[in-house]
Design a protein around this motif. Structure first.
Motif, mmCIF file in Angstrom:
data_model
loop_
_atom_site.group_PDB
_atom_site.id
_atom_site.type_symbol
_atom_site.label_atom_id
_atom_site.label_comp_id
_atom_site.label_asym_id
_atom_site.label_seq_id
_atom_site.Cartn_x
_atom_site.Cartn_y
_atom_site.Cartn_z
ATOM 1 N N MET A 150 27.290 41.889 -2.647
ATOM 2 C CA MET A 150 26.550 40.641 -2.785
ATOM 3 C C MET A 150 25.408 40.598 -1.771
ATOM 4 N N SER A 151 24.164 40.374 -2.263
ATOM 5 C CA SER A 151 23.022 40.234 -1.372
ATOM 6 C C SER A 151 22.835 38.751 -1.094
ATOM 7 N N PHE A 152 23.092 38.366 0.128
ATOM 8 C CA PHE A 152 23.105 36.934 0.460
ATOM 9 C C PHE A 152 22.653 36.762 1.903
ATOM 10 N N SER A 153 21.798 35.771 2.135
ATOM 11 C CA SER A 153 21.343 35.486 3.500
ATOM 12 C C SER A 153 21.466 33.996 3.777
ATOM 13 N N ILE A 154 21.521 33.660 5.041
ATOM 14 C CA ILE A 154 21.665 32.258 5.450
ATOM 15 C C ILE A 154 20.335 31.760 6.012
ATOM 16 N N LYS A 155 19.825 30.699 5.390
ATOM 17 C CA LYS A 155 18.582 30.082 5.848
ATOM 18 C C LYS A 155 18.778 28.605 6.161
ATOM 19 N N ASN A 156 19.567 27.945 5.324
ATOM 20 C CA ASN A 156 19.810 26.506 5.480
ATOM 21 C C ASN A 156 21.278 26.247 5.783
ATOM 22 N N ILE A 157 21.520 25.481 6.834
ATOM 23 C CA ILE A 157 22.892 25.170 7.260
ATOM 24 C C ILE A 157 23.092 23.664 7.242
ATOM 25 N N CYS A 158 24.204 23.244 6.695
ATOM 26 C CA CYS A 158 24.566 21.830 6.654
ATOM 27 C C CYS A 158 25.843 21.629 7.455
ATOM 28 N N CYS A 159 25.878 20.557 8.227
ATOM 29 C CA CYS A 159 27.105 20.181 8.941
ATOM 30 C C CYS A 159 27.497 18.789 8.472
ATOM 31 N N ILE A 160 28.650 18.672 7.848
ATOM 32 C CA ILE A 160 29.158 17.372 7.419
ATOM 33 C C ILE A 160 29.961 16.789 8.577
ATOM 34 N N GLY A 161 29.435 15.745 9.186
ATOM 35 C CA GLY A 161 30.074 15.136 10.347
ATOM 36 C C GLY A 161 29.163 15.204 11.561
ATOM 37 N N ALA A 162 28.724 14.031 12.052
ATOM 38 C CA ALA A 162 27.787 13.972 13.175
ATOM 39 C C ALA A 162 28.469 13.442 14.425
ATOM 40 N N GLY A 163 29.692 13.890 14.660
ATOM 41 C CA GLY A 163 30.470 13.395 15.782
ATOM 42 C C GLY A 163 30.353 14.253 17.023
ATOM 43 N N VAL A 220 31.734 28.111 3.304
ATOM 44 C CA VAL A 220 32.267 26.840 3.797
ATOM 45 C C VAL A 220 33.130 27.134 5.022
ATOM 46 N N VAL A 221 32.806 26.467 6.126
ATOM 47 C CA VAL A 221 33.441 26.785 7.404
ATOM 48 C C VAL A 221 34.177 25.569 7.959
ATOM 49 N N GLU A 222 35.479 25.733 8.220
ATOM 50 C CA GLU A 222 36.241 24.702 8.921
ATOM 51 C C GLU A 222 35.782 24.659 10.378
ATOM 52 N N LYS A 223 35.341 23.501 10.817
ATOM 53 C CA LYS A 223 34.958 23.349 12.224
ATOM 54 C C LYS A 223 35.804 22.284 12.908
ATOM 55 N N SER A 224 36.353 21.355 12.116
ATOM 56 C CA SER A 224 37.220 20.326 12.681
ATOM 57 C C SER A 224 38.502 20.956 13.198
ATOM 58 N N THR A 225 39.183 20.229 14.087
ATOM 59 C CA THR A 225 40.513 20.663 14.521
ATOM 60 C C THR A 225 41.488 20.348 13.398
ATOM 61 N N LEU A 226 42.104 21.374 12.845
ATOM 62 C CA LEU A 226 42.894 21.202 11.621
ATOM 63 C C LEU A 226 44.270 21.834 11.737
ATOM 64 N N PHE A 268 29.278 23.636 7.470
ATOM 65 C CA PHE A 268 30.352 23.363 8.415
ATOM 66 C C PHE A 268 30.987 22.018 8.057
ATOM 67 N N ILE A 269 32.307 21.990 7.978
ATOM 68 C CA ILE A 269 33.023 20.720 7.815
ATOM 69 C C ILE A 269 33.533 20.316 9.184
ATOM 70 N N SER A 270 32.946 19.249 9.723
ATOM 71 C CA SER A 270 33.258 18.829 11.089
ATOM 72 C C SER A 270 33.530 17.327 11.129
ATOM 73 N N VAL A 271 34.448 16.903 10.275
ATOM 74 C CA VAL A 271 34.759 15.481 10.146
ATOM 75 C C VAL A 271 36.007 15.120 10.951
#
Length: 476
Positions: free
Chosen positions: A1-14, A130-136, A90-93
Motif C-alpha cells: 500500500m502506497s500511503f503517506s500522512i499529510k493531515n492529522i486529526c485529534c478528536i479531543g482537545a483536553g 486510527v490511533v488510541e491516545k486516551s488512557t484505555l 488520534f482518539i484522545s477523549v
C-alpha cells in the motif's frame, strides 16, 4: 500500500490532545494538525487571542501555541470535516470511571471512545490510521476495530480501510511539554507494520530511534495502565512510611533519600505528600482491579485496590491531624488553604487531594480561604459541590450561624488576618517565599502551619513562632 500522512486529526482537545498536537505541530511543520472537540467553550479558549487564557496551563505550552496556531495547528468544532480530510486520527477523549452499571466505580466508561469511533467509521474517506491516545482499558482497540470494520461490509462504495494502533501518552502534568520533547519512550502497539512505521516517522522528527518501541496492541494498552499503577503504588507506599515516621521520631525526607540511593529503587516518586491525584492514577488502578476481578484474579485485585485505599486514608488522616492540633474543634476557625491543584505547574484539579481534605474541614465547621495561582474558583466550586461564602455581611451571618463551614477564594496572599491555621496542599514555588514573620503577626495564637508538601523553610517558620506540623517528621 502506497500511503503517506499529510493531515492529522485529534478528536479531543483536553489535557492530552491539545498539548500533544501543539508539540507535534511545532516539530512537524510540513503536516497539518486539526484538534476538534464538541465542547465549543473549550475550543473558543484554545483560540483565545489572549494566550495566557488557554484552557490548560503547562509551562512552555503558551509559547508553542503562539508559533503554531492557525499556521499548521487548528482548533475547531468541525469534527466531520476534520475526519474526512485526515490520514491519521488520534482518539484522545475523556474516559471517566463508570458511575453505574457493570463495573461501576472501577471500569472506564467508553461512551466517548465509541462515539468517536462511530464518527470515524461514518465520515472517514479512503485509508485511515486510527490511533488510541486516551488512557484505555486493555482490549479497547478490539472495540474500535469492530466498529470501524462494521462499515466495511457490502460493496463498501467509499473504499474505506482502517488500521488501528495504540500510542499511549506518558505525560506528567506540570512537565507535559518537557515530557513530549524528551520522552523516556514512545510506545506504538499494533499489527499493521506499515501503519506503525508511518506513525513512528512522525515521532522521528525529534525522538531518537532507540526510544521508539513496537509492541502488540494489547501489550501497549496494558503498559500504560501498569506504568501509572506502579507510580501511584510508590506514592501510597511512601505515604504509609511517612505516617510511621511521625510516630517513631524518624524523618521521611531522610528515609526517602536513603532508600532512593539504592539503584534498584531509585529516587523518583518518593516525596511524601497529601496523596496522588490527576486524571489517570486512580482510574488506571481501578481499571486493573476490574480486569483482575473479571478474570478471577481476586488476590491481584485486592493488592491494587489497597493502593487506592491508602491514598484515601492519607487524605482523611491529614484532616484529622488539623482538627486534633486545633484543640479538637475547627468550627468557625479561619484556615488558609494554599494550593488546590493536584500538583504544581498545572491547573488540573481532577482527583486532587485538596478536594477531600477541604470537604472534611468544611464539614467540621471551618471557614476556609483557598488560594491557588492557576485554578479558577468556578472549578473549585464544581469540585467541592459547595457554593463559596458570600462577601456581603448579611449573607455571611447566615453562614456563621450554621453548623457547617464555608469557603471563599482569594486571588492574592493578603489573607492571613485572623487565621488560626495554614495548610499547604500544593507545592507552588511562591509558597516557599512567604514571609513567615509577617504572617505570624497576623494570625491568632497559637498559630499552626501544616505543610503536606515539605516546601517551607523549617527554621524560618520556627523562628516566627508559628507551630509547625511537617508531613513525615516525627522529630518536630
Amino acid at each position: 500500500m502506497s500511503f503517506s500522512i499529510k493531515n492529522i486529526c485529534c478528536i479531543g482537545a483536553g489535557f492530552v490532545g491539545g498539548p500533544t498536537m501543539a508539540l507535534m505541530a511545532e516539530k512537524c511543520r510540513n503536516l497539518i494538525f486539526n484538534v476538534v472537540d464538541i465542547n465549543k467553550q473549550r475550543i473558543a479558549e484554545w483560540n483565545n487571542k489572549d494566550f495566557s487564557k488557554l484552557p490548560i496551563y503547562e509551562p512552555g505550552l503558551e509559547e508553542i501555541i503562539k508559533k503554531t496556531r492557525n499556521k499548521n495547528l487548528f482548533f475547531s468544532t468541525e469534527i466531520e470535516d476534520a475526519i474526512r480530510s485526515a490520514d491519521l486520527i488520534f482518539i484522545s477523549v475523556n474516559t471517566p470511571t463508570k458511575t453505574n452499571g457493570l463495573g461501576a466505580g472501577k471500569s472506564s466508561d467508553l461512551k466517548w471512545v465509541e462515539a468517536s469511533a462511530r464518527q470515524v467509521a461514518k465520515f472517514a474517506e479512503g485509508h485511515t490510521i486510527v490511533v488510541e491516545k486516551s488512557t484505555l482499558p486493555v482490549r479497547t482497540a478490539e472495540v474500535i476495530e469492530s466498529i470501524l470494520n462494521s462499515t466495511l461490509s457490502g460493496l463498501n462504495k467509499d473504499k474505506k480501510t482502517f488500521s488501528v494502533l495504540s500510542n499511549p501518552e506518558f505525560l506528567a502534568e506540570g512537565t507535559a511539554i518537557q515530557d513530549l520533547e524528551n520522552p523516556d519512550r514512545v510506545l506504538i502497539g499494533g499489527e499493521d507494520k506499515e501503519a506503525m512505521l508511518l506513525l513512528s516517522k512522525i515521532y522521528k522528527n525529534w525522538v531518537p530511534d532507540n526510544k521508539i518501541l513496537f509492541t502488540n496492541i494489547w501489550s501497549s494498552e496494558l503498559a500504560k495502565l501498569t506504568s501509572n499503577a506502579f507510580l501511584a503504588q510508590r506514592i501510597s507506599s511512601i505515604n504509609s512510611i511517612s505516617a510511621i515516621c511521625e510516630v517513631t521520631g524518624a524523618d521521611i525526607r531522610e528515609v526517602s533519600r536513603a532508600i532512593g540511593l539504592d539503584t534498584r529503587i531509585g529516587s523518583k516518586f518518593l516525596d511524601s505528600g497529601p496523596g496522588f491525584g490527576g486524571s489517570c492514577f486512580k482510574k488506571d488502578i481501578l481499571n486493573l482491579v476490574y480486569l483482575a476481578e473479571y478474570f478471577g484474579l481476586e488476590e491481584v485485585a485486592k493488592f491494587w485496590e489497597e493502593v487506592v485505599h491508602i491514598n484515601i486514608w492519607n487524605q482523611k488522616r491529614i484532616a484529622k491531624i488539623v482538627v486534633k492540633k486545633l484543640f479538637g474543634t475547627i468550627s468557625q476557625k479561619k484556615i488558609i488553604i494554599l494550593g488546590f491543584a493536584f500538583k504544581a505547574n498545572t491547573n488540573d484539579t481532577r482527583e486532587s487531594s485538596a478536594i477531600k481534605i477541604c470537604k472534611d474541614l468544611i464539614e467540621e465547621g471551618a471557614e476556609l480561604i483557598i488560594h491557588d495561582p492557576k485554578v479558577n474558583p468556578i472549578q473549585i466550586e464544581a469540585d467541592l459541590k459547595i457554593k463559596p461564602k458570600p462577601l456581603n455581611n448579611e449573607a455571611s451571618k447566615t453562614f456563621l450561624n450554621s453548623n457547617s463551614g464555608s469557603w471563599r477564594f482569594s486571588k492574592d496572599l493578603n489573607i492571613f488576618d485572623g487565621s488560626h491555621a495554614i495548610l499547604v496542599l500544593t507545592e507552588w514555588e511562591e509558597y516557599k517565599n512567604i514571609d513567615w514573620n509577617y504572617v505570624a503577626k497576623k494570625m491568632v495564637k497559637p498559630a499552626w502551619l501544616f505543610d503536606t508538601r515539605s516546601v517551607v523553610n523549617v527554621e524560618l517558620v520556627k523562628k516566627s513562632g508559628i507551630n509547625l506540623w511537617l508531613i513525615g517528621d516525627g522529630g518536630i
